[in-house]
Scaffold this motif. Structure first.
Motif, PDB file in Angstrom:
ATOM      1  N   TYR A 166      42.950  31.052  32.056  1.00  0.00           N
ATOM      2  CA  TYR A 166      42.929  29.432  31.702  1.00  0.00           C
ATOM      3  C   TYR A 166      43.166  28.872  32.270  1.00  0.00           C
ATOM      4  CZ  TYR A 166      44.398  25.627  28.783  1.00  0.00           C
ATOM      5  OH  TYR A 166      45.175  24.508  28.238  1.00  0.00           O
ATOM      6  N   LYS A 167      43.530  28.803  33.901  1.00  0.00           N
ATOM      7  CA  LYS A 167      43.211  27.891  34.712  1.00  0.00           C
ATOM      8  C   LYS A 167      41.879  27.541  35.760  1.00  0.00           C
ATOM      9  CE  LYS A 167      45.474  27.931  39.816  1.00  0.00           C
ATOM     10  NZ  LYS A 167      45.836  28.426  40.980  1.00  0.00           N
TER      11      LYS A 167
ATOM     12  N   THR B 113      31.787  51.296  21.798  1.00  0.00           N
ATOM     13  CA  THR B 113      31.835  51.122  23.189  1.00  0.00           C
ATOM     14  C   THR B 113      32.364  50.208  23.053  1.00  0.00           C
ATOM     15  OG1 THR B 113      29.271  51.541  23.465  1.00  0.00           O
ATOM     16  CG2 THR B 113      31.180  50.160  25.349  1.00  0.00           C
ATOM     17  N   ALA B 114      33.882  49.602  23.664  1.00  0.00           N
ATOM     18  CA  ALA B 114      35.052  48.644  23.796  1.00  0.00           C
ATOM     19  C   ALA B 114      34.289  47.869  24.392  1.00  0.00           C
ATOM     20  CB  ALA B 114      35.899  49.081  24.340  1.00  0.00           C
ATOM     21  N   ILE B 115      34.059  46.353  24.522  1.00  0.00           N
ATOM     22  CA  ILE B 115      33.569  45.419  25.038  1.00  0.00           C
ATOM     23  C   ILE B 115      34.434  44.171  26.023  1.00  0.00           C
ATOM     24  CG2 ILE B 115      31.999  44.162  26.265  1.00  0.00           C
ATOM     25  CD1 ILE B 115      30.307  45.511  23.770  1.00  0.00           C
ATOM     26  N   LEU B 116      34.852  43.989  27.257  1.00  0.00           N
ATOM     27  CA  LEU B 116      35.235  42.622  27.767  1.00  0.00           C
ATOM     28  C   LEU B 116      34.536  41.930  28.008  1.00  0.00           C
ATOM     29  CD1 LEU B 116      37.993  40.904  28.127  1.00  0.00           C
ATOM     30  CD2 LEU B 116      37.825  42.660  30.224  1.00  0.00           C
ATOM     31  N   LYS B 117      34.347  40.555  27.587  1.00  0.00           N
ATOM     32  CA  LYS B 117      33.530  39.929  28.299  1.00  0.00           C
ATOM     33  C   LYS B 117      34.704  38.337  29.028  1.00  0.00           C
ATOM     34  CE  LYS B 117      29.436  40.192  25.672  1.00  0.00           C
ATOM     35  NZ  LYS B 117      28.435  39.284  24.704  1.00  0.00           N
ATOM     36  N   LEU B 118      34.059  38.618  30.304  1.00  0.00           N
ATOM     37  CA  LEU B 118      34.624  37.009  31.394  1.00  0.00           C
ATOM     38  C   LEU B 118      33.521  35.591  30.948  1.00  0.00           C
ATOM     39  CD1 LEU B 118      35.823  38.396  33.781  1.00  0.00           C
ATOM     40  CD2 LEU B 118      37.217  37.776  32.063  1.00  0.00           C
ATOM     41  N   VAL B 119      34.087  35.002  29.888  1.00  0.00           N
ATOM     42  CA  VAL B 119      33.567  34.379  28.935  1.00  0.00           C
ATOM     43  C   VAL B 119      33.125  32.816  30.016  1.00  0.00           C
ATOM     44  CG1 VAL B 119      31.287  32.728  27.778  1.00  0.00           C
ATOM     45  CG2 VAL B 119      33.505  34.942  26.594  1.00  0.00           C
ATOM     46  N   ASP B 120      32.327  31.354  30.886  1.00  0.00           N
ATOM     47  CA  ASP B 120      32.372  30.560  31.200  1.00  0.00           C
ATOM     48  C   ASP B 120      32.989  29.228  29.721  1.00  0.00           C
ATOM     49  OD1 ASP B 120      31.772  28.464  32.461  1.00  0.00           O
ATOM     50  OD2 ASP B 120      30.857  29.235  33.990  1.00  0.00           O
TER      51      ASP B 120
ATOM     52  N   ILE C 207      40.523  35.267  40.229  1.00  0.00           N
ATOM     53  CA  ILE C 207      41.659  35.312  40.077  1.00  0.00           C
ATOM     54  C   ILE C 207      41.909  36.400  40.387  1.00  0.00           C
ATOM     55  CG2 ILE C 207      42.288  35.905  37.515  1.00  0.00           C
ATOM     56  CD1 ILE C 207      39.838  34.147  36.099  1.00  0.00           C
ATOM     57  N   HIS C 208      40.900  37.382  40.869  1.00  0.00           N
ATOM     58  CA  HIS C 208      41.443  38.249  42.047  1.00  0.00           C
ATOM     59  C   HIS C 208      42.214  38.598  42.823  1.00  0.00           C
ATOM     60  CE1 HIS C 208      37.331  41.440  40.461  1.00  0.00           C
ATOM     61  NE2 HIS C 208      38.156  40.551  39.602  1.00  0.00           N
ATOM     62  N   LYS C 209      41.879  37.646  43.815  1.00  0.00           N
ATOM     63  CA  LYS C 209      43.030  36.894  45.108  1.00  0.00           C
ATOM     64  C   LYS C 209      44.327  36.286  43.991  1.00  0.00           C
ATOM     65  CE  LYS C 209      43.496  34.271  48.903  1.00  0.00           C
ATOM     66  NZ  LYS C 209      44.235  33.914  49.007  1.00  0.00           N
ATOM     67  N   GLU C 210      44.386  35.479  43.139  1.00  0.00           N
ATOM     68  CA  GLU C 210      45.940  35.651  43.110  1.00  0.00           C
ATOM     69  C   GLU C 210      46.144  36.362  42.229  1.00  0.00           C
ATOM     70  OE1 GLU C 210      44.846  32.163  40.062  1.00  0.00           O
ATOM     71  OE2 GLU C 210      43.895  30.606  41.574  1.00  0.00           O
ATOM     72  N   LEU C 211      45.334  37.220  41.643  1.00  0.00           N
ATOM     73  CA  LEU C 211      46.686  38.279  41.172  1.00  0.00           C
ATOM     74  C   LEU C 211      46.656  39.815  41.932  1.00  0.00           C
ATOM     75  CD1 LEU C 211      44.523  38.934  38.089  1.00  0.00           C
ATOM     76  CD2 LEU C 211      46.799  37.990  37.949  1.00  0.00           C
ATOM     77  N   LEU C 212      46.188  39.758  43.152  1.00  0.00           N
ATOM     78  CA  LEU C 212      46.641  40.686  44.471  1.00  0.00           C
ATOM     79  C   LEU C 212      47.950  39.768  45.007  1.00  0.00           C
ATOM     80  CD1 LEU C 212      45.440  42.994  46.098  1.00  0.00           C
ATOM     81  CD2 LEU C 212      44.842  41.770  46.880  1.00  0.00           C
ATOM     82  N   GLU C 213      48.072  38.694  44.993  1.00  0.00           N
ATOM     83  CA  GLU C 213      49.298  37.851  46.046  1.00  0.00           C
ATOM     84  C   GLU C 213      50.144  38.178  44.967  1.00  0.00           C
ATOM     85  OE1 GLU C 213      48.193  34.741  46.852  1.00  0.00           O
ATOM     86  OE2 GLU C 213      46.438  35.529  48.525  1.00  0.00           O
TER      87      GLU C 213
END
Length: 224
Positions: free
Chosen positions: A47-48, A61-68, A10-16
């Protein structure tokens, strides 16, 4: 495929991906990402790769979780200290609600920038209101009016209030809080998290805030 591997993709895709910046700070003269600029691209990419975004606010505390998707026990957390809101004297209820909403959007945006560092722009915190870069323009005129009548007083305050300010010791205290009370690991504690924690340790004067922000800005420049 592990969730960490998918996050890297995802990092790579957003970077591009060229993401337009709709936010504009007239006072500082730069463009920045609004939450609505970032969110559609991040949601589509997650989503992809079968990752769900979960925002929550727990114990200041504000929290963001990236869930599988396939295993909800597997997730990557990101945390930010929630800054204290100052209740205004006029229309406290309406203003507090507005500031809370702005604070939520501001924290969500910075959590996304922590999780996806390829989405980055200038990082400016206004000394009068840290909720949003948009406050810079409105706060600028108020600070100018105040400075005309109290400039000598402000100069005296700067010398007096920052005389014994030890930012290095403040960073040690902030790091201890982030580890022991917020549960952050060494890899999660960066300059931005330390700065927000230091600013939340007490109610600083304007002069003290300037010195703290100057210190962190210099550290960020050195790390580039």
């Amino acid at each position: 495929m592990s969730i960490h591997r998918r996050l890297s993709e995802i990092h790579k895709e957003l970077l591009e991906t060229k993401i337009p910046k709709t936010g504009y700070n007239k006072h500082k003269g730069f463009r920045y990402y609004e939450l609505e600029d970032i969110m559609p691209y991040v949601i589509n990419a997650c989503y992809k790769h079968k990752i769900t975004l979960q925002f929550s606010f727990v114990e200041n505390t504000a929290i963001l979780k990236l869930v599988d998707w396939d295993d909800e026990k597997k997730y990557i957390p990101f945390r930010i200290q929630v800054p204290e809101l100052i209740v205004p004297e006029k229309n406290p209820n309406n203003k507090l609600i507005q500031d809370t909403g702005a604070n939520v959007s501001y924290l969500q945006r910075y959590l996304l920038k922590l999780a996806f560092p390829c989405i980055n722009d200038k990082d400016i915190i206004d000394l009068d209101d840290g909720n949003s870069e948009k406050s810079n323009e409105a706060g600028s005129s108020k600070k100018q009016e105040k400075s005309k009548s109290s400039k000598p007083k402000q100069e005296a305050e700067k010398v007096e209030d920052t005389h014994d300010l030890d930012v290095n010791q403040l960073i040690i205290e902030a790091e201890k809080v982030l580890k022991e009370k917020k549960g952050l690991s060494d890899s999660e504690i960066n300059l931005r998290a330390l700065r927000m924690q230091v600013l939340s340790l007490k109610k600083w004067t304007v002069a003290e805030k300037r010195e703290i922000l100057k210190y962190f800005n210099e550290k960020e420049e050195d790390s580039k």
